[in-house]
Design an enzyme around this catalytic site. Structure first.
Site, PDB file in Angstrom:
ATOM      1  N   HIS A   1       2.813 -43.815   3.355  1.00 22.96           N
ATOM      2  CA  HIS A   1       2.106 -42.726   3.839  1.00 22.96           C
ATOM      3  C   HIS A   1       3.126 -41.657   4.354  1.00 22.96           C
ATOM      4  O   HIS A   1       2.920 -40.374   4.343  1.00 22.96           O
ATOM      5  CB  HIS A   1       1.018 -43.044   5.108  1.00 22.96           C
ATOM      6  N   GLU A   2       4.025 -42.025   5.285  1.00 15.55           N
ATOM      7  CA  GLU A   2       5.043 -40.865   5.696  1.00 15.55           C
ATOM      8  C   GLU A   2       5.914 -40.451   4.638  1.00 15.55           C
ATOM      9  O   GLU A   2       6.358 -39.382   4.950  1.00 15.55           O
ATOM     10  CB  GLU A   2       5.771 -41.802   6.842  1.00 15.55           C
TER      11      GLU A   2
ATOM     12  N   GLN B   1       4.993 -32.580   9.892  1.00 13.52           N
ATOM     13  CA  GLN B   1       3.883 -32.453  10.840  1.00 13.52           C
ATOM     14  C   GLN B   1       4.258 -31.891  11.935  1.00 13.52           C
ATOM     15  O   GLN B   1       3.147 -31.431  12.755  1.00 13.52           O
ATOM     16  CB  GLN B   1       3.223 -33.945  11.075  1.00 13.52           C
TER      17      GLN B   1
ATOM     18  N   GLY C   1       2.924 -43.408  12.765  1.00  8.76           N
ATOM     19  CA  GLY C   1       3.835 -42.625  12.215  1.00  8.76           C
ATOM     20  C   GLY C   1       3.908 -41.250  12.205  1.00  8.76           C
ATOM     21  O   GLY C   1       2.734 -40.750  12.432  1.00  8.76           O
TER      22      GLY C   1
ATOM     23  N   CYS D   1      -4.742 -39.670   9.377  1.00  8.58           N
ATOM     24  CA  CYS D   1      -3.424 -38.863   9.504  1.00  8.58           C
ATOM     25  C   CYS D   1      -3.709 -37.922  10.613  1.00  8.58           C
ATOM     26  O   CYS D   1      -4.739 -37.393  10.894  1.00  8.58           O
ATOM     27  CB  CYS D   1      -3.173 -38.222   8.365  1.00  8.58           C
ATOM     28  N   LEU D   2      -2.603 -37.887  11.493  1.00  6.96           N
ATOM     29  CA  LEU D   2      -2.411 -37.046  12.905  1.00  6.96           C
ATOM     30  C   LEU D   2      -3.023 -35.604  12.332  1.00  6.96           C
ATOM     31  O   LEU D   2      -3.485 -34.838  13.084  1.00  6.96           O
ATOM     32  CB  LEU D   2      -1.567 -37.146  13.773  1.00  6.96           C
TER      33      LEU D   2
ATOM     34  N   HIS E   1       4.428 -37.671   3.065  1.00 10.64           N
ATOM     35  CA  HIS E   1       4.481 -36.421   3.794  1.00 10.64           C
ATOM     36  C   HIS E   1       6.048 -35.509   3.646  1.00 10.64           C
ATOM     37  O   HIS E   1       6.021 -34.247   3.465  1.00 10.64           O
ATOM     38  CB  HIS E   1       4.553 -36.749   5.262  1.00 10.64           C
TER      39      HIS E   1
HETATM   40 NI    NI Z   1      -0.092 -38.531   7.938  1.00  7.94          NI
END
Ligand code: NI
Length: 189
Positions: A146-147, A51, A46, A104-105, A150
């Site tokens: 999660h997304e 991000q 995701g 998380c990236l 963000h």
């Molecule tokens: Ni994340």
């Protein structure tokens, strides 16, 4: 399509509220394509617009790699194409919650267990601005939540216990300083 550098913890835009998308013009179409490419390149499941340094209220989810590990009867229920969620709204959450390990990236090398509702209902627009409503559970519900966070400037580390955050404090500070070894392009704070 282009691979965009991923913003790391400590970058202000990761803490900002996103702005609803009015129309999916050529620029937003390109953003979506680039985000899907960037997510796949980083082996993520995701990715949300902040991000990659953007304030549009949208995220992409791609869980096809996970599907390969799942039983066939489960595969039929889950999409194998990247999904695009524009201006999403979670309209229902189950009372039942479950713990699941997240990463998380934007926060490389950190994985922590997070408690979230098991199932959700979400309304959103696709890249043609068509409105959809769907329920999700399991891994899909997890990634969506999660997304979705963000888009509101919330990171998964906000959900862990104060005790765990204290333990991770130094590691998180190092990431914010750009001291991380992600195997995908990142943009230092
Ligand atoms: Ni994340």
């Amino acid at each position: 399509m282009a691979i965009l550098p991923i913003r790391l913890l400590g970058t202000p835009i990761l803490r900002q509220q996103t702005v609803p998308v009015q129309s999916v013009d050529a620029e937003v179409q390109k953003l979506i394509d680039d985000m899907i490419e960037t997510m796949h390149n980083a082996e993520g499941i995701g990715l949300a617009a902040p991000q990659v340094g953007r304030s549009e209220c949208l995220f992409v989810v791609g869980i096809s790699e996970l599907l390969e590990d799942m039983a066939e009867d489960l595969q039929t229920k889950l999409p194998d194409q990247p999904m695009v969620f524009i201006n999403p709204e979670i309209t229902w959450e189950s009372e039942a919650e479950e713990e699941f390990e997240e990463g998380c990236l934007s926060i490389p090398d950190i994985r922590e267990s997070v408690l979230r509702p098991e199932s959700i209902q979400i309304t959103y627009r696709d890249r043609n601005m068509q409105k959809h409503s769907r329920t999700a559970d399991g891994i899909l519900a997890r990634v969506i939540q999660h997304e979705y966070d963000h888009l509101e400037g919330v990171l998964f580390t906000d959900h862990i216990s104060a005790f765990r955050r204290t333990i991770l404090k130094r590691k998180l500070a190092e990431i914010a300083r750009g001291n991380t070894r992600a195997n995908y392009p990142v943009q230092p704070v």
